[in-house]
Design an enzyme around this catalytic site. Structure first.
Site, PDB file in Angstrom:
ATOM      1  N   CYS A 190       0.831  -1.205   0.000  1.00  0.00           N
ATOM      2  CA  CYS A 190       0.000   0.000   0.000  1.00  0.00           C
ATOM      3  C   CYS A 190       0.871   1.263   0.000  1.00  0.00           C
ATOM      4  O   CYS A 190       1.529   1.552  -0.981  1.00  0.00           O
ATOM      5  CB  CYS A 190      -0.965  -0.034   1.175  1.00  0.00           C
ATOM      6  N   HIS A 230      -3.458  -5.663   1.267  1.00  0.00           N
ATOM      7  CA  HIS A 230      -3.069  -5.933   2.653  1.00  0.00           C
ATOM      8  C   HIS A 230      -3.556  -7.319   3.074  1.00  0.00           C
ATOM      9  O   HIS A 230      -4.487  -7.866   2.498  1.00  0.00           O
ATOM     10  CB  HIS A 230      -3.717  -4.916   3.598  1.00  0.00           C
TER      11      HIS A 230
END
Length: 485
Positions: free
Chosen positions: A330, A427
């Site tokens: 991310c 994630h």
């Protein structure tokens, strides 16, 4: 009919979240439909719910413990700090804007209606709602307009159990002092107390326990010994992130100032063949790392500046020259690229900054925030992967042609020409056992760990621990049907 009880603490980080998780598992094992609830939370380690919003990671764990799906009603107000004085505000799972701390204190009472609305919905589908407070009710300067502790308890008519932390010292003063500063209306809500995190022979605190009871008039519901396996449960607070010594394979994680969604570290910490070393500011990245993992960030450009200020960019380039692996997730993925552009100022001041240049990709901070659960497959082995996206921005470039994940039929992530440097927006991928085993094999580690089974086993052990050291029958008897003021 539904009943509710609220666990408040004498301060932050006294173990409320873990206690509620253990209580949720204990009572659900007794056949009750249990729902966790926290009216207001502050954390950058958010979980994506099954109804497509954000809640604190602790409430997701508590839902797991209660054997029920996650829902945004479990944490209707979530504050995600972006600076020392401001935070993004998530209301019932959705981004509602950014507010300075001073402005939030003035306006937070307006959010009480949202919290009560979510609480009412949870009560409609539960036998027992376990409510968790935030910080301490003794912060009298915050009592006006409070929605996190006594303000919510009084508005919803929920009785309170006060928990002190003996490990940090002064637990008698913590509990008795809290009673001393609360007003009469708030005091009527407290029905008992508990002492958490005792190390050693619990009987040695019998006199202290009795002294608290005599001074306050509250019954003691238990003195809970230190739960040794708490580290095996997903951490929510950045204060809970710590290095974990395992095997010879070393995963190094720079502790960014606005680090977010660091649950990616939990399955790696559980691996016996892996040592996870979290590096605080002021220390160099170790030269013997096998993998440097750049975690998520609530403020990518700000944390990139912070990363360079520590000299970690120099350490990272040296790591790459030695043949080390790098993974950016991310915000960490965005940092690894050539540039980060923020034309609309969604991550700070508008402009473009140079990235670390280890991936041939570029990021533009535009578009609506993406918050969604994902199922994927790893490439080239097609191992199943579950995870979630929670980010702003779009990343493209030549290295995206070497994607290493496939999400909903599209390529995801980027890899450099050596295959040692990768990035992705996904994630939570290391919770997928087959993928984690294959990834770690590239680092020389053999894995046969079932991560989620391990967490579930720990939750059962925690529930056993509380059954042995708390009077759960009495605690349940203190729960009441909420009386909305």
């Amino acid at each position: 009919m539904v009943r509710a009880i609220m666990i408040q603490g004498t301060g932050s980080n006294v173990g409320k979240s873990v206690l509620v998780a253990g209580l949720a598992r204990a009572y659900s094992r007794r056949g009750l439909r249990v729902a966790p609830f926290k009216p207001q939370n502050m954390s950058n380690n958010a979980a994506v719910t099954e109804n497509g919003g954000e809640i604190g990671r602790a409430q997701a764990l508590q839902a797991w413990a209660a054997n029920r799906p996650t829902h945004t009603d479990m944490n209707p107000i979530l504050l995600k700090p972006e600076t020392d004085t401001g935070a993004q505000i998530i209301v019932q799972g959705q981004r509602a804007g950014t507010m300075k701390a001073g402005d939030y204190r003035k306006d937070k009472s307006k959010l009480l209606s949202a919290a009560l609305e979510s609480f009412d919905r949870l009560c409609g589908d539960a036998d027992l709602v376990l409510v968790e407070g935030a910080g301490s009710p003794a912060e009298t300067n915050l009592r006006k307009g409070d929605i996190a502790n006594m303000g919510f308890a009084c508005a919803a008519g929920v009785p309170v159990v006060l928990v002190g932390d003996i490990h940090r010292g002064g637990v008698i003063a913590q509990i008795v002092g809290t009673q001393a500063v609360l007003d009469a209306g708030d005091l009527t809500m407290i029905k008992g107390f508990a002492v958490n995190r005792f190390k050693g022979d619990v009987s040695l605190f019998d006199e202290g326990r009795d002294d608290i009871a005599a001074r306050t008039g509250w019954p003691c519901l238990g003195v809970v010994p230190w739960f040794q396996d708490a580290w095996k449960l997903p951490a929510e607070d950045m204060m809970d992130i710590r290095s974990h010594t395992g095997g010879a394979c070393k995963v190094v994680v720079p502790q960014l100032e606005r680090m977010a969604n660091f649950d990616d570290l939990d399955p790696l910490s559980a691996e016996p063949g892996v040592t996870v070393e979290v590096i605080p500011a002021g220390r160099p990245l170790p030269g013997d790392a096998n993998l440097v993992l750049l975690p998520g960030s609530k403020s990518t450009i700000g944390d990139l500046t912070y990363f360079r200020a520590q000299g970690w960019d120099v350490d990272l380039y040296a790591h790459v020259r030695r043949g080390g692996h790098v993974l950016g997730l991310c915000g960490g993925y965005q940092m690894l690229g050539k540039t980060i552009s923020d034309p609309e100022g969604v991550d700070g001041r508008p402009g473009t900054v140079e990235g670390l240049g280890l991936l041939n990709v570029e990021t533009v901070m535009v578009g609506q925030k993406k918050v969604t659960l994902r199922t994927a497959r790893a490439l080239p082995g097609h191992e199943p992967v579950t995870g979630y996206e929670i980010h702003m921005g779009r990343t493209d470039g030549p290295d995206c042609a070497r994607a290493w994940l496939e999400v909903a039929g599209r390529a995801e992530g980027a890899t450099d020409t050596t295959g040692r440097i990768r990035g992705s927006y996904l994630h939570g991928i290391f919770a997928s056992d087959a993928f984690r085993a294959r990834y770690l094999l590239e680092l020389g580690v053999t894995s046969d760990l079932s991560y989620e089974d391990g967490v579930d086993k720990t939750l059962n052990a925690l529930a056993d621990h509380l059954e042995q050291n708390m009077d759960l029958d009495r605690l349940l008897s203190l729960a009441e049907t909420p009386r909305r003021a």
